[in-house]
Write a protein that holds these residues in place. Structure first.
Motif, PDB file in Angstrom:
ATOM      1  N   VAL A 141      -5.163  58.218 -17.710  1.00 14.99           N
ATOM      2  CA  VAL A 141      -3.985  57.391 -17.933  1.00 14.99           C
ATOM      3  C   VAL A 141      -4.268  56.037 -17.300  1.00 14.99           C
ATOM      4  CG1 VAL A 141      -1.516  57.089 -17.513  1.00 14.99           C
ATOM      5  CG2 VAL A 141      -2.444  59.386 -17.888  1.00 14.99           C
ATOM      6  N   SER A 142      -4.231  54.984 -18.114  1.00 10.08           N
ATOM      7  CA  SER A 142      -4.385  53.616 -17.633  1.00 10.08           C
ATOM      8  C   SER A 142      -2.999  52.990 -17.577  1.00 10.08           C
ATOM      9  CB  SER A 142      -5.257  52.795 -18.588  1.00 10.08           C
ATOM     10  OG  SER A 142      -6.552  53.334 -18.661  1.00 10.08           O
ATOM     11  N   VAL A 143      -2.753  52.144 -16.564  1.00  7.83           N
ATOM     12  CA  VAL A 143      -1.449  51.496 -16.453  1.00  7.83           C
ATOM     13  C   VAL A 143      -1.615  50.017 -16.129  1.00  7.83           C
ATOM     14  CG1 VAL A 143      -0.244  53.598 -15.750  1.00  7.83           C
ATOM     15  CG2 VAL A 143      -1.134  52.063 -13.997  1.00  7.83           C
ATOM     16  N   LEU A 144      -0.598  49.254 -16.523  1.00  6.87           N
ATOM     17  CA  LEU A 144      -0.511  47.842 -16.197  1.00  6.87           C
ATOM     18  C   LEU A 144       0.868  47.595 -15.603  1.00  6.87           C
ATOM     19  CD1 LEU A 144      -1.788  44.980 -16.313  1.00  6.87           C
ATOM     20  CD2 LEU A 144      -0.613  44.715 -18.508  1.00  6.87           C
ATOM     21  N   ALA A 145       0.904  47.288 -14.302  1.00  6.72           N
ATOM     22  CA  ALA A 145       2.156  46.997 -13.609  1.00  6.72           C
ATOM     23  C   ALA A 145       2.387  45.494 -13.627  1.00  6.72           C
ATOM     24  CB  ALA A 145       2.098  47.492 -12.168  1.00  6.72           C
ATOM     25  N   THR A 146       3.616  45.092 -13.959  1.00  3.23           N
ATOM     26  CA  THR A 146       3.978  43.680 -13.970  1.00  3.23           C
ATOM     27  C   THR A 146       5.163  43.464 -13.048  1.00  3.23           C
ATOM     28  OG1 THR A 146       3.220  43.470 -16.261  1.00  3.23           O
ATOM     29  CG2 THR A 146       4.641  41.711 -15.425  1.00  3.23           C
ATOM     30  N   ALA A 147       5.010  42.509 -12.146  1.00  4.73           N
ATOM     31  CA  ALA A 147       6.071  42.171 -11.194  1.00  4.73           C
ATOM     32  C   ALA A 147       7.019  41.151 -11.826  1.00  4.73           C
ATOM     33  CB  ALA A 147       5.462  41.597  -9.927  1.00  4.73           C
ATOM     34  N   LYS A 148       8.177  40.998 -11.234  1.00  5.64           N
ATOM     35  CA  LYS A 148       9.153  40.020 -11.731  1.00  5.64           C
ATOM     36  C   LYS A 148       8.630  38.596 -11.648  1.00  5.64           C
ATOM     37  CE  LYS A 148      13.309  42.698 -11.328  1.00  5.64           C
ATOM     38  NZ  LYS A 148      14.647  42.846 -10.755  1.00  5.64           N
ATOM     39  N   ASP A 149       7.710  38.334 -10.706  1.00  4.21           N
ATOM     40  CA  ASP A 149       7.139  36.985 -10.592  1.00  4.21           C
ATOM     41  C   ASP A 149       5.964  36.765 -11.547  1.00  4.21           C
ATOM     42  OD1 ASP A 149       5.042  38.361  -9.404  1.00  4.21           O
ATOM     43  OD2 ASP A 149       5.317  37.476  -7.422  1.00  4.21           O
ATOM     44  N   GLY A 150       5.652  37.774 -12.371  1.00  3.79           N
ATOM     45  CA  GLY A 150       4.581  37.648 -13.367  1.00  3.79           C
ATOM     46  C   GLY A 150       3.234  38.179 -12.935  1.00  3.79           C
ATOM     47  N   ASP A 151       3.047  38.479 -11.653  1.00  3.69           N
ATOM     48  CA  ASP A 151       1.781  39.059 -11.200  1.00  3.69           C
ATOM     49  C   ASP A 151       1.579  40.423 -11.846  1.00  3.69           C
ATOM     50  OD1 ASP A 151       1.139  36.934  -9.569  1.00  3.69           O
ATOM     51  OD2 ASP A 151       1.871  37.882  -7.729  1.00  3.69           O
ATOM     52  N   THR A 152       0.317  40.773 -12.088  1.00  2.00           N
ATOM     53  CA  THR A 152       0.009  42.069 -12.691  1.00  2.00           C
ATOM     54  C   THR A 152      -1.084  42.784 -11.905  1.00  2.00           C
ATOM     55  OG1 THR A 152      -1.653  41.153 -14.189  1.00  2.00           O
ATOM     56  CG2 THR A 152       0.609  41.301 -15.032  1.00  2.00           C
ATOM     57  N   THR A 153      -1.082  44.098 -12.042  1.00  2.00           N
ATOM     58  CA  THR A 153      -2.151  44.938 -11.523  1.00  2.00           C
ATOM     59  C   THR A 153      -2.508  45.942 -12.606  1.00  2.00           C
ATOM     60  OG1 THR A 153      -1.449  44.734  -9.228  1.00  2.00           O
ATOM     61  CG2 THR A 153      -2.809  46.641  -9.775  1.00  2.00           C
ATOM     62  N   PHE A 154      -3.783  45.978 -12.960  1.00  2.45           N
ATOM     63  CA  PHE A 154      -4.296  46.928 -13.942  1.00  2.45           C
ATOM     64  C   PHE A 154      -5.005  48.050 -13.211  1.00  2.45           C
ATOM     65  CE2 PHE A 154      -5.856  48.693 -17.697  1.00  2.45           C
ATOM     66  CZ  PHE A 154      -7.226  48.804 -17.698  1.00  2.45           C
ATOM     67  N   VAL A 155      -4.642  49.288 -13.521  1.00  2.00           N
ATOM     68  CA  VAL A 155      -5.295  50.456 -12.933  1.00  2.00           C
ATOM     69  C   VAL A 155      -5.901  51.249 -14.095  1.00  2.00           C
ATOM     70  CG1 VAL A 155      -5.046  52.469 -11.435  1.00  2.00           C
ATOM     71  CG2 VAL A 155      -3.539  50.490 -11.111  1.00  2.00           C
ATOM     72  N   PRO A 156      -7.216  51.154 -14.291  1.00  2.00           N
ATOM     73  CA  PRO A 156      -7.846  51.797 -15.447  1.00  2.00           C
ATOM     74  C   PRO A 156      -7.778  53.315 -15.429  1.00  2.00           C
ATOM     75  CG  PRO A 156      -9.481  50.654 -14.103  1.00  2.00           C
ATOM     76  CD  PRO A 156      -8.147  50.378 -13.494  1.00  2.00           C
ATOM     77  N   GLU A 157      -7.738  53.929 -14.248  1.00  2.00           N
ATOM     78  CA  GLU A 157      -7.626  55.388 -14.145  1.00  2.00           C
ATOM     79  C   GLU A 157      -6.586  55.726 -13.085  1.00  2.00           C
ATOM     80  OE1 GLU A 157     -11.360  57.495 -13.906  1.00  2.00           O
ATOM     81  OE2 GLU A 157     -12.255  56.184 -15.416  1.00  2.00           O
ATOM     82  N   ALA A 158      -5.324  55.548 -13.444  1.00  2.00           N
ATOM     83  CA  ALA A 158      -4.221  55.801 -12.511  1.00  2.00           C
ATOM     84  C   ALA A 158      -4.028  57.290 -12.275  1.00  2.00           C
ATOM     85  CB  ALA A 158      -2.936  55.187 -13.037  1.00  2.00           C
ATOM     86  N   ALA A 159      -4.347  58.107 -13.270  1.00  2.00           N
ATOM     87  CA  ALA A 159      -4.240  59.564 -13.145  1.00  2.00           C
ATOM     88  C   ALA A 159      -5.099  60.198 -14.225  1.00  2.00           C
ATOM     89  CB  ALA A 159      -2.794  60.023 -13.281  1.00  2.00           C
ATOM     90  N   THR A 160      -5.435  61.454 -14.023  1.00  2.00           N
ATOM     91  CA  THR A 160      -6.147  62.235 -15.039  1.00  2.00           C
ATOM     92  C   THR A 160      -5.402  63.543 -15.244  1.00  2.00           C
ATOM     93  OG1 THR A 160      -7.579  63.283 -13.411  1.00  2.00           O
ATOM     94  CG2 THR A 160      -8.403  61.264 -14.426  1.00  2.00           C
TER      95      THR A 160
END
Length: 165
Positions: A141-160
């Motif tokens: 499972v890959s995820v992309l978190a986006t903050a209210k200020d527009g910053d992002t964090t991509f986690v290519p393998e957040a869970a399996t």
């Protein structure tokens, strides 16, 4: 083939599911992606969202009833959480989704726990027909978190998780 799991540029990979009757698989991971700045480095740069306590659970369809994939995570950012995009994909496909591809995936539902933290949940119903077409084995499972200020964090393998046969 379900377009809900794999973004349009990855459609050839397949969708999510499994055939095992009553099969349940789950896995979890905590923390942010490798390469996340240390506390000292974070003090100098604006903090990006963090994704922690992530977990995925797959329940295979049984007795003609649908199964499901559920992904949960705690997302935190000083400005608050805008969204969490979620993409599940089979590890055997050798796909490596990018942040841009995950940005077009479906969103988790995020409920505020505090001004900075949200508990995010993504649930996908998996029909017996969808499950019959899917590869068994490990999925990411890959995820992309986006903050209210527009910053992002991509986690290519957040869970399996595993899709059993």
């Amino acid at each position: 083939m379900s377009l809900r799991i794999v973004v349009p540029s990855l459609i050839a990979a397949v969708a999510l599911g499994g055939v095992a009757i009553g099969g349940i698989a789950s896995a979890s991971s905590s923390g942010t992606p490798s390469g996340t700045p240390s506390a000292a480095a974070s003090a100098a740069a604006p903090a990006k969202p963090t994704v922690e306590n992530s977990a995925a659970r797959y329940v295979a369809p049984a007795g003609g009833a649908a199964g499901s994939l559920t992904f949960t995570a705690k997302v935190t950012d000083a400005s608050g959480v805008r969204s969490l995009k979620v993409l599940a994909w089979p590890k055997s496909s050798d796909l490596r989704p990018t942040a841009a591809e995950v940005a077009t995936a479906e969103s988790a539902t995020c409920e505020k726990s505090s001004a900075r933290t949200s508990a995010c949940t993504y649930t996908l119903k998996v029909t017996p027909e969808e499950a019959a077409e899917l590869p068994e084995g490990a999925w990411n499972v890959s995820v992309l978190a986006t903050a209210k200020d527009g910053d992002t964090t991509f986690v290519p393998e957040a869970a399996t998780f595993d899709v059993p046969r």
